[in-house]
Scaffold this active site. Structure first.
Site, short mmCIF file in Angstrom:
data_model
loop_
_atom_site.label_atom_id
_atom_site.label_comp_id
_atom_site.label_asym_id
_atom_site.label_seq_id
_atom_site.Cartn_x
_atom_site.Cartn_y
_atom_site.Cartn_z
N TYR A 109 -1.69 0.35 10.29
CA TYR A 109 -1.92 -0.34 9.01
C TYR A 109 -0.70 -0.21 8.10
CZ TYR A 109 -3.50 -1.13 4.27
OH TYR A 109 -3.58 -1.57 2.97
N LYS A 168 2.20 -3.16 6.69
CA LYS A 168 2.60 -3.41 5.30
C LYS A 168 4.11 -3.24 5.14
CE LYS A 168 -1.41 -4.39 3.54
NZ LYS A 168 -1.69 -5.69 2.93
N SER A 208 0.84 -1.21 0.00
CA SER A 208 0.00 0.00 0.00
C SER A 208 0.86 1.24 0.00
CB SER A 208 -0.86 -0.02 1.26
OG SER A 208 -1.42 1.24 1.49
#
Ligand code: UDP
Length: 328
Positions: free
Chosen positions: A142, A146, A118
């Site tokens: 988040y 990643k 991402s």
């Protein structure tokens, strides 16, 4: 003989489009999904295995039984705000999950993987187009999960020769041109489906989170990429790895950003409807602008977005939302 590819999260929004793209390109997808946010109805290309990526035994069994030769790993939790409120779940699913996938691959002799990463790995960029060399400074749990997954891939490549392509998605949007699959989250928080739902009168007004950002109209700028283009990039990346080429990390964007207001204007013009909007406070964890420098994907993977115009994104998003009753 056709290669069989395990698609974790293949019943989800992006995973279902990837399964279709793989099938259309001569691969045999096998979907592995816990259906927590995915939908059985979106598994239309290849077999379905109901399982969780945190269940190592089930995962390695699925790989072995289906004679998998590569993995597309999409299964993840994917909401920035939720990751701030509940980092425990995010580290579990988004870090333990891919670790399990990599372990199971080793146990089954599988050595190539394409993963959903991402643009959240970059954190607050300075507004200039983001290249793959832009420093990684994730600002949300988040984004950090990643980032950790990408580091894990580097280390597994170095130690065990597992080759990977980490595809850093900017804003995936739109739906399959045949409305075979599309964006279907409960609750739906993403901008494009929220705009479509407002145009359809399913929600009374669109909340715009912040109009005081340092952007020309004050609203956040994002690089919206059609999900069909994103899916195709996974096929190209799998072919790239099959040719024995080295691991890579690649942005998937268009190189062009649009503000929220620009999206609303485009939707009003396309749907011939006024979209009522109300300004709300900023949402936690939102950078002002995230736009890709998309050139590397073109040279490395021969990938170019071909259906990522705002009109195509809005039109296909609308068609899918209309075709799925109860999708709100
Ligand atoms: N956004 C908004 N209203 C909504 C949903 C999203 O103003 O109902 C904004 C959000 O704050 C961000 C942009 O639209 O600036 C894109 O958000 P989305 O959740 O679609 O994707 P993200 O960038 O978080 O991955």
């Amino acid at each position: 003989m056709a290669e069989t590819i395990l698609v974790t999260g293949g019943a989800g929004y992006i995973g279902s489009h990837i399964s279709k793209a793989l099938a259309l390109s001569g691969y045999v997808p096998v979907v592995y999904d816990n259906l927590l946010s995915g939908h059985r109805e979106l598994v239309r290309w290849g077999e379905f295995v109901h399982g969780d990526i945190c269940d190592y035994t089930a995962l390695s069994l699925a790989m072995r039984c289906h004679n998998i030769s590569g993995v597309v790993h999409c299964a993840a939790l994917a909401y920035v705000g939720e990751s701030i409120a509940n980092p425990d779940a995010y580290y579990h699913t988004n870090v333990t999950g891919p670790l399990n996938v990599l372990r199971a691959m080793q146990a089954c002799g599988v050595s190539k993987i394409v993963v959903s990463s991402s643009c959240a790995v970059y954190g607050h960029a300075d507004g200039a187009p983001i290249t793959e060399d832009t420093p990684l400074q994730p600002i949300s749990p988040y984004g950090f999960t990643k980032f950790v997954m990408e580091r894990m891939l580097d280390d597994f490549d170095m130690a065990y020769s597992v080759r990977s392509a980490a595809l850093r998605y900017f804003n995936a949007a739109g739906a399959d041109a045949d409305a075979d699959c599309g964006e279907w989250h409960t609750p739906e928080t993403h901008l494009v489906p929220r705009i479509v739902m407002t145009a359809l009168g399913r929600i009374p007004e669109l909340h715009i989170f912040g109009n005081d950002y340092p952007t020309p109209d004050g609203t956040c700028i994002r690089d919206y990429v059609h999900v069909t283009d994103i899916a195709q990039a996974h096929v190209n990346a799998m072919r790239y790895l099959s040719e024995g080429k080295p691991s890579c990390k690649v942005n998937l964007g268009t190189g062009r950003g649009y503000s929220i207001k620009e999206l609303v204007d485009a939707a009003e013009a396309m749907f011939q409807k006024k979209i009522p909007c109300v300004i709300h406070p900023r949402r936690a964890g939102d950078p002002a602008a995230l736009v890709a420098d998309a050139r590397y994907a073109r040279t490395l993977l021969q990938w170019m977005p071909v259906c990522s115009s705002l009109d195509a994104i809005l039109a296909t998003g609308m068609r899918f939302t209309q075709s799925f009753i109860g999708h709100d």
